[in-house]
Design a protein around this motif. Structure first.
Motif, mmCIF file in Angstrom:
data_model
loop_
_atom_site.group_PDB
_atom_site.id
_atom_site.type_symbol
_atom_site.label_atom_id
_atom_site.label_comp_id
_atom_site.label_asym_id
_atom_site.label_seq_id
_atom_site.Cartn_x
_atom_site.Cartn_y
_atom_site.Cartn_z
ATOM 1 N N ARG A 60 -10.999 -18.314 -14.758
ATOM 2 C CA ARG A 60 -11.560 -19.367 -14.190
ATOM 3 C C ARG A 60 -10.780 -20.714 -14.559
ATOM 4 O O ARG A 60 -9.953 -20.528 -15.427
ATOM 5 N N ASP A 61 -10.905 -21.765 -13.914
ATOM 6 C CA ASP A 61 -10.234 -22.965 -14.204
ATOM 7 C C ASP A 61 -8.741 -22.762 -14.150
ATOM 8 O O ASP A 61 -8.027 -23.565 -15.131
ATOM 9 N N MET A 62 -8.174 -22.331 -13.064
ATOM 10 C CA MET A 62 -6.550 -22.210 -13.069
ATOM 11 C C MET A 62 -6.265 -22.085 -11.821
ATOM 12 O O MET A 62 -6.745 -21.239 -10.852
ATOM 13 N N GLU A 63 -5.139 -22.621 -11.205
ATOM 14 C CA GLU A 63 -4.467 -22.437 -10.084
ATOM 15 C C GLU A 63 -3.329 -21.359 -10.296
ATOM 16 O O GLU A 63 -2.204 -21.490 -11.075
ATOM 17 N N ILE A 64 -3.446 -20.313 -9.486
ATOM 18 C CA ILE A 64 -2.875 -19.210 -9.753
ATOM 19 C C ILE A 64 -1.993 -18.820 -8.329
ATOM 20 O O ILE A 64 -2.533 -18.674 -7.419
ATOM 21 N N MET A 79 -14.200 -13.286 -3.605
ATOM 22 C CA MET A 79 -14.531 -14.036 -2.481
ATOM 23 C C MET A 79 -14.461 -13.271 -1.019
ATOM 24 O O MET A 79 -14.751 -13.547 -0.002
ATOM 25 N N GLY A 80 -14.010 -11.922 -1.201
ATOM 26 C CA GLY A 80 -14.050 -10.869 -0.176
ATOM 27 C C GLY A 80 -12.731 -11.024 0.466
ATOM 28 O O GLY A 80 -12.660 -10.253 1.516
ATOM 29 N N THR A 81 -11.679 -11.580 -0.370
ATOM 30 C CA THR A 81 -10.471 -11.617 0.429
ATOM 31 C C THR A 81 -9.427 -10.203 0.000
ATOM 32 O O THR A 81 -9.578 -9.654 -1.168
ATOM 33 N N GLY A 82 -8.810 -9.657 1.090
ATOM 34 C CA GLY A 82 -8.118 -8.633 0.718
ATOM 35 C C GLY A 82 -7.043 -9.103 1.791
ATOM 36 O O GLY A 82 -7.011 -9.419 2.814
ATOM 37 N N SER A 83 -5.790 -9.003 0.973
ATOM 38 C CA SER A 83 -4.227 -9.182 1.711
ATOM 39 C C SER A 83 -3.464 -8.288 0.971
ATOM 40 O O SER A 83 -3.562 -7.764 -0.073
ATOM 41 N N VAL A 84 -1.981 -8.479 1.552
ATOM 42 C CA VAL A 84 -1.048 -7.948 1.031
ATOM 43 C C VAL A 84 -0.098 -8.864 1.114
ATOM 44 O O VAL A 84 0.379 -9.770 1.947
ATOM 45 N N ILE A 85 0.677 -9.075 -0.107
ATOM 46 C CA ILE A 85 1.892 -10.385 -0.180
ATOM 47 C C ILE A 85 2.894 -9.691 -0.298
ATOM 48 O O ILE A 85 3.355 -8.775 -1.204
ATOM 49 N N ARG A 86 4.009 -10.186 0.614
ATOM 50 C CA ARG A 86 5.588 -9.666 0.652
ATOM 51 C C ARG A 86 6.515 -10.903 0.405
ATOM 52 O O ARG A 86 6.010 -11.742 0.401
ATOM 53 N N PRO A 87 7.624 -10.355 0.374
ATOM 54 C CA PRO A 87 8.691 -11.635 0.266
ATOM 55 C C PRO A 87 8.617 -12.559 1.285
ATOM 56 O O PRO A 87 8.397 -12.065 2.392
ATOM 57 N N GLY A 88 8.512 -13.578 0.834
ATOM 58 C CA GLY A 88 8.406 -14.830 1.906
ATOM 59 C C GLY A 88 7.231 -15.312 1.786
ATOM 60 O O GLY A 88 6.914 -16.714 2.216
ATOM 61 N N ASP A 89 6.173 -14.718 1.227
ATOM 62 C CA ASP A 89 4.622 -14.975 1.051
ATOM 63 C C ASP A 89 4.526 -15.959 -0.138
ATOM 64 O O ASP A 89 5.192 -15.430 -0.976
ATOM 65 N N VAL A 90 3.770 -16.943 -0.064
ATOM 66 C CA VAL A 90 3.388 -17.725 -1.400
ATOM 67 C C VAL A 90 1.649 -17.454 -1.181
ATOM 68 O O VAL A 90 0.872 -17.972 -0.289
ATOM 69 N N GLN A 91 0.972 -17.100 -2.305
ATOM 70 C CA GLN A 91 -0.338 -16.842 -2.184
ATOM 71 C C GLN A 91 -0.737 -17.612 -3.503
ATOM 72 O O GLN A 91 -0.235 -17.877 -4.439
ATOM 73 N N TYR A 130 -8.651 -19.350 -1.772
ATOM 74 C CA TYR A 130 -7.543 -18.656 -1.682
ATOM 75 C C TYR A 130 -6.952 -19.274 -0.460
ATOM 76 O O TYR A 130 -7.491 -19.738 0.612
ATOM 77 N N GLU A 131 -5.117 -18.997 -0.541
ATOM 78 C CA GLU A 131 -4.704 -19.505 0.808
ATOM 79 C C GLU A 131 -3.667 -18.442 0.559
ATOM 80 O O GLU A 131 -2.783 -18.390 -0.420
ATOM 81 N N GLN A 132 -2.924 -18.305 1.746
ATOM 82 C CA GLN A 132 -1.588 -17.458 1.693
ATOM 83 C C GLN A 132 -0.724 -17.914 3.083
ATOM 84 O O GLN A 132 -1.328 -17.744 4.216
#
Length: 232
Positions: A60-64, A79-91, A130-132
């Motif tokens: 809680r109360d943090m930007e990650i 929140m229902g988000t499901g994703s895969v973060i790879r090199p080049g991505d910023v989440q 959430y943002e990616q």
């Protein structure tokens, strides 16, 4: 003024499935001299074995922010988000009033290497979010590519704090000169290679706190990847 935080001086824990280094105090590692820098609270460099990871846990109360160097990070949250973060991505995940999530190495046979970054938000009690976004290497080569900002400038992810995060890839001998806004501080985190920061040599895993400097001068002694934070 520049204060160097050497890689070997960071907190370290090897849990078998996870090999982790803490630039600032985190979990069982506590050092009152290293509780963060300005509103930058956590930089963890994590290496996760194939097929395992962090089970569901709350924030809680943090930007990650997650920044993957090698492999693929699987993310799921309340929140229902499901994703895969790879090199080049910023989440970016804003924990806000409360969120649960899990993070696993997406691969069954390849290691995962990534930075997890926590920035204190400008205010508590915001709605979780959430943002990616993907930033190709060519946009980071020989320059500082903004990847996170309070206003989503130039396609960056948006964070709830007056802070900016840049990523760069530099070839040997390549140099960047960046003017810091008046009153702003900087943190430079080297992910790979060797980098001169205002004349100070930093290697992979090293960080530098920069205050009362007008210019940030980065020069690669060998091929390097680095993150640069601008902080009030």
């Amino acid at each position: 003024m520049i204060a160097i935080r050497r890689s070997a001086d960071r907190g370290h824990a090897d849990h078998g499935w996870l090999d982790t280094y803490h630039t600032f105090s985190f979990a069982d590692y506590y050092d009152p001299r290293h509780m963060g820098f300005r509103n930058l609270r956590v930089i963890n460099e994590d290496r996760v074995k194939p097929g395992v990871g962090f089970p569901t846990h709350p924030h809680r109360d943090m930007e990650i922010i997650s920044y993957v160097l090698e492999g693929a990070l699987a993310h799921r949250d309340s929140m229902g988000t499901g994703s895969v973060i790879r090199p080049g991505d910023v989440q970016r995940m804003s924990a806000g009033t409360g969120i649960t999530h899990s993070e696993f190495n997406h691969s069954k046979d390849a290691p995962l290497h990534f930075f997890q970054i926590w920035i204190l938000p400008e205010r508590t009690g915001i709605a979780p979010g959430y943002e990616q976004k993907f930033f190709p290497d060519q946009e980071k080569r020989g320059c500082l590519r903004i990847v996170a900002s309070p206003d989503g400038r130039d396609g960056s992810v948006t964070i709830n704090q007056d802070a900016r995060l840049y990523a760069t890839l530099l070839d040997p001998g390549e140099e960047i000169v960046h003017r810091l806004p008046a009153g702003q501080h900087a943190w430079v985190q080297v992910a790979r290679g060797k980098l001169l920061v205002n004349g100070h040599l930093l290697e992979a895993g090293d960080g530098a706190a920069v205050s009362n400097e007008d210019l940030l001068r980065l020069m690669a002694k060998e091929a390097a990847e680095a993150l640069v934070f601008e902080l009030p």
